[in-house]
Scaffold this active site. Structure first.
Site, mmCIF file in Angstrom:
data_model
loop_
_atom_site.group_PDB
_atom_site.id
_atom_site.type_symbol
_atom_site.label_atom_id
_atom_site.label_comp_id
_atom_site.label_asym_id
_atom_site.label_seq_id
_atom_site.Cartn_x
_atom_site.Cartn_y
_atom_site.Cartn_z
ATOM 1 N N HIS A 82 0.739 -1.090 0.017
ATOM 2 C CA HIS A 82 -0.081 -0.141 0.057
ATOM 3 C C HIS A 82 0.852 1.449 -0.022
ATOM 4 O O HIS A 82 0.443 2.425 0.785
ATOM 5 C CB HIS A 82 -0.959 0.260 1.039
ATOM 6 C CG HIS A 82 -1.782 -1.066 1.318
ATOM 7 N ND1 HIS A 82 -3.231 -0.926 0.620
ATOM 8 C CD2 HIS A 82 -1.827 -2.644 1.629
ATOM 9 C CE1 HIS A 82 -3.954 -2.092 0.903
ATOM 10 N NE2 HIS A 82 -3.066 -3.008 1.366
ATOM 11 N N ARG A 119 -7.286 7.062 3.726
ATOM 12 C CA ARG A 119 -6.208 7.040 2.574
ATOM 13 C C ARG A 119 -6.507 5.755 1.559
ATOM 14 O O ARG A 119 -7.100 4.549 2.242
ATOM 15 C CB ARG A 119 -4.925 6.756 3.367
ATOM 16 C CG ARG A 119 -3.549 6.649 2.308
ATOM 17 C CD ARG A 119 -2.411 6.616 2.940
ATOM 18 N NE ARG A 119 -1.319 6.503 2.331
ATOM 19 C CZ ARG A 119 -0.910 5.353 1.737
ATOM 20 N NH1 ARG A 119 -1.410 4.113 2.028
ATOM 21 N NH2 ARG A 119 0.077 5.437 0.892
ATOM 22 N N ASN A 155 -10.225 -3.053 2.531
ATOM 23 C CA ASN A 155 -10.018 -2.871 1.261
ATOM 24 C C ASN A 155 -11.331 -2.879 0.390
ATOM 25 O O ASN A 155 -12.468 -2.464 1.110
ATOM 26 C CB ASN A 155 -9.299 -4.153 0.648
ATOM 27 C CG ASN A 155 -7.928 -4.342 1.125
ATOM 28 O OD1 ASN A 155 -7.211 -3.327 1.168
ATOM 29 N ND2 ASN A 155 -7.472 -5.419 0.886
ATOM 30 N N PHE A 168 1.105 -13.900 5.146
ATOM 31 C CA PHE A 168 1.393 -12.721 4.322
ATOM 32 C C PHE A 168 2.665 -12.123 3.747
ATOM 33 O O PHE A 168 2.553 -11.935 2.567
ATOM 34 C CB PHE A 168 0.860 -11.608 5.398
ATOM 35 C CG PHE A 168 0.484 -10.284 4.777
ATOM 36 C CD1 PHE A 168 -0.632 -10.017 4.241
ATOM 37 C CD2 PHE A 168 1.300 -9.019 5.064
ATOM 38 C CE1 PHE A 168 -0.801 -8.900 3.385
ATOM 39 C CE2 PHE A 168 1.157 -7.923 4.630
ATOM 40 C CZ PHE A 168 -0.109 -7.623 3.597
ATOM 41 N N ARG A 365 -2.762 -9.239 12.123
ATOM 42 C CA ARG A 365 -2.533 -7.540 11.747
ATOM 43 C C ARG A 365 -2.462 -6.807 12.892
ATOM 44 O O ARG A 365 -2.031 -5.897 12.927
ATOM 45 C CB ARG A 365 -3.847 -7.375 10.834
ATOM 46 C CG ARG A 365 -4.179 -8.063 9.366
ATOM 47 C CD ARG A 365 -5.398 -7.429 9.046
ATOM 48 N NE ARG A 365 -5.222 -6.135 8.314
ATOM 49 C CZ ARG A 365 -6.115 -5.220 8.020
ATOM 50 N NH1 ARG A 365 -7.349 -5.983 8.096
ATOM 51 N NH2 ARG A 365 -6.006 -4.281 7.601
ATOM 52 N N TYR A 369 0.888 -4.128 12.129
ATOM 53 C CA TYR A 369 0.954 -2.550 11.888
ATOM 54 C C TYR A 369 1.600 -1.599 12.776
ATOM 55 O O TYR A 369 2.336 -1.037 12.385
ATOM 56 C CB TYR A 369 -0.633 -1.898 11.650
ATOM 57 C CG TYR A 369 -1.307 -2.705 10.440
ATOM 58 C CD1 TYR A 369 -1.610 -4.061 10.271
ATOM 59 C CD2 TYR A 369 -1.759 -1.945 9.419
ATOM 60 C CE1 TYR A 369 -2.162 -4.733 9.480
ATOM 61 C CE2 TYR A 369 -2.429 -2.423 8.170
ATOM 62 C CZ TYR A 369 -2.502 -3.586 8.082
ATOM 63 O OH TYR A 369 -3.030 -4.423 7.113
ATOM 64 N N ARG A 376 8.553 2.259 9.985
ATOM 65 C CA ARG A 376 8.465 3.318 8.907
ATOM 66 C C ARG A 376 8.695 4.790 9.490
ATOM 67 O O ARG A 376 9.256 5.519 8.722
ATOM 68 C CB ARG A 376 7.321 2.932 8.364
ATOM 69 C CG ARG A 376 6.837 3.585 7.063
ATOM 70 C CD ARG A 376 5.674 3.104 6.783
ATOM 71 N NE ARG A 376 4.549 3.695 7.447
ATOM 72 C CZ ARG A 376 3.874 4.878 7.088
ATOM 73 N NH1 ARG A 376 4.305 5.613 6.097
ATOM 74 N NH2 ARG A 376 2.689 5.297 7.618
HETATM 75 FE FE1 HDD Z 1 -2.561 -4.640 5.507
HETATM 76 C C1 HDD Z 1 -1.031 -1.594 5.044
HETATM 77 C C2 HDD Z 1 -5.233 -3.541 4.402
HETATM 78 C C3 HDD Z 1 -3.831 -7.913 5.683
HETATM 79 C C4 HDD Z 1 0.249 -5.837 7.042
HETATM 80 N N1 HDD Z 1 -3.256 -3.095 4.597
HETATM 81 C C5 HDD Z 1 -2.245 -1.755 4.732
HETATM 82 C C6 HDD Z 1 -3.139 -0.624 4.289
HETATM 83 C C7 HDD Z 1 -4.341 -1.004 4.043
HETATM 84 C C8 HDD Z 1 -4.426 -2.561 4.224
HETATM 85 C C9 HDD Z 1 -5.527 -0.539 3.329
HETATM 86 C C10 HDD Z 1 -2.626 0.638 4.007
HETATM 87 C C11 HDD Z 1 -2.940 1.564 5.393
HETATM 88 C C12 HDD Z 1 -2.361 3.021 4.933
HETATM 89 O O1 HDD Z 1 -3.143 3.682 3.858
HETATM 90 O O2 HDD Z 1 -1.441 3.312 5.495
HETATM 91 N N2 HDD Z 1 -4.182 -5.383 5.143
HETATM 92 C C13 HDD Z 1 -5.122 -4.742 4.402
HETATM 93 C C14 HDD Z 1 -6.399 -5.706 4.619
HETATM 94 C C15 HDD Z 1 -6.090 -6.868 4.972
HETATM 95 C C16 HDD Z 1 -4.704 -6.811 5.134
HETATM 96 C C17 HDD Z 1 -7.966 -5.288 4.189
HETATM 97 C C18 HDD Z 1 -6.789 -7.967 5.175
HETATM 98 C C19 HDD Z 1 -8.036 -8.429 5.589
HETATM 99 N N3 HDD Z 1 -1.793 -6.767 6.244
HETATM 100 C C20 HDD Z 1 -2.498 -7.721 6.042
HETATM 101 C C21 HDD Z 1 -1.767 -8.845 7.000
HETATM 102 C C22 HDD Z 1 -0.665 -7.954 7.245
HETATM 103 C C23 HDD Z 1 -0.760 -6.794 6.800
HETATM 104 C C24 HDD Z 1 -2.325 -10.066 7.185
HETATM 105 C C25 HDD Z 1 0.355 -8.811 8.018
HETATM 106 C C26 HDD Z 1 0.163 -9.873 8.948
HETATM 107 N N4 HDD Z 1 -0.645 -3.919 5.847
HETATM 108 C C27 HDD Z 1 0.287 -4.607 6.706
HETATM 109 C C28 HDD Z 1 1.550 -3.746 6.891
HETATM 110 C C29 HDD Z 1 0.985 -2.439 6.310
HETATM 111 C C30 HDD Z 1 -0.168 -2.621 5.820
HETATM 112 C C31 HDD Z 1 2.809 -4.341 6.453
HETATM 113 C C32 HDD Z 1 1.968 -1.529 5.238
HETATM 114 C C33 HDD Z 1 2.074 -0.139 5.868
HETATM 115 C C34 HDD Z 1 1.356 -0.182 6.932
HETATM 116 O O3 HDD Z 1 0.915 -1.439 7.382
HETATM 117 O O4 HDD Z 1 0.913 0.707 7.458
HETATM 118 O O5 HDD Z 1 1.789 -3.638 8.255
#
Ligand code: HDD
Length: 694
Positions: A82, A119, A155, A168, A365, A369, A376
């Site tokens: 993202h 966002r 999402n 993931f 999750r 995050y 980050r």
């Molecule tokens: Fe995630 C970012 C949505 C599963 C780990 N995720 C991130 C963002 C969205 C989602 C919208 C961007 C947020 C922003 O605008 O800053 N993610 C989802 C949805 C999931 C999902 C709807 C399943 C239902 N995500 C998921 C899993 C993991 C992560 C299973 C890890 C175990 N996601 C992350 C992250 C991020 C992220 C690596 C990257 C940047 C951030 O968190 O802030 O932690």
């Protein structure tokens, strides 16, 4: 022989500061004095300190060093997923109370406006990638409630690829650019992604969504949002009800066609960001309804799937959607980095009256995050950044750390304590309490048997689509798998599709020119024939409206001024934004002798920018444009992307020269109301005539 002048002895050179004084004067206004970060006023922001005008630069120049050092550190690590996103401020307003179900004030105080920051993002691409790849869109909402920040990090698709968070990193490593070659950027169409998918049957429901037009939206204002997991609502009596959250766009759902999305990536990499920015700046504020699906533990026990499995949705026909509020985005951020980049969403941010379910994806999750924000944003104090700070009072005994912005007073930074009357304490009444769910069982690394059905909902989704949407899913699968070099991966994917719909598998096998239909892998659970759910369509749910849409009018010198004016008036009255396109950006001299300024130059403003187009040309104007490739493409693309096209006689000459055959979507410019009706949708029936569908 001319001698070289020593610059230091040349008064004219020594005086040249090149500091753009004239430009500064043009800008006008009253300007604060520029300083270093320590507040030292600067006399010169154009030249570094040199030993002589043409001599070496001095290390002593602390002003240069401070500026360059800061610049060197301007980038922070981009989000691992993202990374590319656009965001806006707004508010959430509750229209129906959930007081029977929860104590959360944001969901019980009707009429209360809660500030939000939302966002939207793509998942796979880097922060500098384009807006329109085939990808899931993130839909993350931070609600600054009176009881603390609640982040609903969802999402635009109601299910996910995997059931357990431990997968993931594998999923993301598979979809991101391949590690040895560094490509492809922002694309799932490559071997590693499909290899992983072919070995992960639980992903196939999500794959159906990701191959559908949901993954190529027309606008961020026209996508749905889903919280995906089941959460709990907990009321004053301590009773819990499960809830799923849905955002519904006021403008309805709409997508592009694939060829359009591909061309947009080149013509306007910022298409979605610009669209969101322009609509907010114009006062056309994007709006969504918030809907909830509420159900009890007992009801859930009778679903033919496990609601704790994030690869499953709850059909609206089974648990209807209850609309309880609306979100309006009405303010673009002042600064992209400070707000859109530094905003830190965490699914663990919730408020009293809400709690988590046992979805194992959600539980992973809850850890991930917070952890990622630490690396980050570089500090456990990221919550103090203006965009992340709660708008209600917040206090505890956490102290110090990198970039501490607060200056806590007093001796007490611990509890229990008796020394300070105003030190923060817990509140048993209003404080957050975890729902006391009873848990029992045998510890182990296991997948529940109730998670074993991987295909029934994928089948339900596919069979719920209109014939056009099914064709798009088939085309997307053929496209993606055609980019996969490894034959056994292509075949394995087609094998899985046989469980979803054998005809679809046959279609894809034919589209890939496979010699035989590959065998289906064993399914862990019988594939059910669930009732179809029309709520899962896009085309069926498209709103017949011009609101929020953009009509492009192509004209040239000599175009009929009256016809242009009439069309502009009628389409604007129907809610559209109108943009004028002409061969020259300054505009065109119309038939009334007046110049009409253009919003875009033809070569840089293809018809893919618009939802419908009109072409108004004099005979002479048309004569010039038939030999202009950009004009011919303007027509051909509008037609190929299934859009309504209004033509006057000159426009018709250009249309005919493009080698196209008119259909019901090609309308006389004089018939404005017919054009407006056509422009409210797309001519999907045209598609079979313009491209080969599998
Ligand atoms: Fe995630 C970012 C949505 C599963 C780990 N995720 C991130 C963002 C969205 C989602 C919208 C961007 C947020 C922003 O605008 O800053 N993610 C989802 C949805 C999931 C999902 C709807 C399943 C239902 N995500 C998921 C899993 C993991 C992560 C299973 C890890 C175990 N996601 C992350 C992250 C991020 C992220 C690596 C990257 C940047 C951030 O968190 O802030 O932690």
């Amino acid at each position: 022989m001319a001698t070289k002048k020593n610059a230091s002895s040349d008064p004219s050179r020594a005086d040249v500061r090149g500091n753009g004084d004239e430009l500064h004067q043009q800008a006008g206004g009253s300007h604060p004095v520029m300083t270093t970060n320590q507040g030292l006023p600067l006399s010169d922001n154009e030249n570094s300190l040199k030993i002589a005008p043409r001599g070496p630069v001095l290390l002593e120049d602390f002003i240069l060093r401070e500026k360059i050092t800061h610049f060197d550190h301007e980038r922070i690590p981009e989000r691992i997923v993202h990374a590319r996103g656009s965001a806006a401020h707004g508010f959430f307003e509750l229209t129906e109370s959930l007081a029977d179900y929860t104590t959360a004030s944001v969901l019980t105080e009707v009429g209360e406006q809660t500030p939000v920051f939302t966002r939207f993002s793509t998942v796979a691409g880097g922060s500098g990638s384009v807006d329109t790849p085939r990808d899931v869109r993130g839909f993350a909402v931070k609600l600054y409630t009176k009881q603390g920040n609640w982040d609903l990090v969802g999402n635009n698709i109601p299910v996910f690829f995997i059931q357990d968070a431990i997968k993931f990193p594998d999923l993301i490593h598979a979809v991101k650019m391949e590690p040895d070659r560094g490509f492809p950027q922002a694309a799932s169409a490559h071997d590693t992604f499909w290899d992983f998918i072919s070995l992960t049957p639980e992903a196939f429901h999500m794959i159906m969504w990701a191959m559908s037009d949901r993954a190529i939206p027309r606008s961020l204002r026209m996508i749905e949002g889903f919280g995906i997991h089941s959460f709990r609502l907990v009321n004053a009596k301590g009773d819990s009800t499960f809830v799923k959250f849905h955002w519904r766009p006021k403008l309805g759902l709409q997508s592009t066609v694939w060829d359009e999305a591909v061309k947009l990536a080149g013509a306007d990499p910022d298409f979605h960001r610009r669209d969101l920015f322009e609509s907010i700046q114009a006062g056309n504020f994007p709006e969504w309804e918030l809907g909830v699906q509420l159900f009890t533990e007992d009801e859930a026990a009778h679903f033919p799937f496990d609601h704790l499995d994030a690869t499953k949705l709850i059909p609206e026909e089974l648990v209807p959607l209850k609309i309880i509020g609306r979100m309006v985005l009405d303010r673009w951020p002042d600064n992209f980095f400070a707000e859109t980049e530094q905003v830190a969403f965490c699914p663990s941010h919730l408020v009293p009256g809400l709690d988590f379910s046992n979805d194992p994806l959600l539980h992973g999750r809850l850890f991930s995050y917070l952890d990622t924000q630490l690396s980050r944003l570089g500090s456990p104090n990221f919550h103090q950044l203006p965009i992340n700070a709660p708008k209600c009072p917040f206090a505890n005994h956490q102290r110090d750390g990198h970039m501490q912005h607060q200056v806590p007073k007093g001796r007490v930074a611990y509890g229990p304590s008796s020394l300070q009357a105003d030190s923060p304490r817990e509140d048993a009444q209003s404080g957050f309490r975890s729902y006391p769910a009873e848990e029992a069982g045998t510890r182990g690394r296991v997948r529940p048997e109730t998670f074993a059905d991987h295909y029934s909902q994928a089948r339900m989704f596919y069979l719920s689509q209109t014939e056009f949407e099914q064709a798009h899913i088939a085309s997307a699968l053929v496209f993606e798998l055609s980019k996969v070099d490894t034959q056994h991966v292509r075949e394995a994917v087609v094998g899985h599709l046989r469980h979803i719909d054998n005809d679809l598998a046959v279609r894809i096998a034919a589209g890939l020119a496979l010699d035989d239909l590959p065998p289906a892998p064993p399914a862990k659970a019988p594939v059910l024939d669930m009732p179809t759910s029309p709520a899962l369509q896009i085309i069926g749910k498209m709103k017949k409206t011009l609101e929020g849409r953009v009509v492009g009018i192509l004209l040239n010198d000599g175009s009929d001024a009256k016809a242009v004016a009439a069309l502009v008036k009628a389409t604007e009255a129907a809610g559209a934004t109108v943009k004028i396109v002409a061969p020259k950006v300054g505009g065109a001299l119309l038939s009334d002798g007046k110049k009409l300024a253009a919003d875009g130059q033809l070569a840089g403003t293809p018809s893919i920018n618009f939802d419908a187009v009109a072409i108004i040309l004099s005979e002479e104007g048309a004569g010039q444009l038939v030999s202009e490739a950009a004009a011919v493409d303007f027509v051909r693309d509008a037609f190929g992307h299934l859009k309504a096209i209004a033509l006057d006689e000159g426009g018709r000459a250009l249309f005919d020269a493009s080698g196209l055959e008119a259909d019901a979507g090609v309308i006389a410019a004089s018939k404005a109301s017919a054009f407006i009706e056509g422009a409210k949708g797309r001519y999907f029936e045209r598609e079979a005539g313009v491209r080969i569908l599998p």
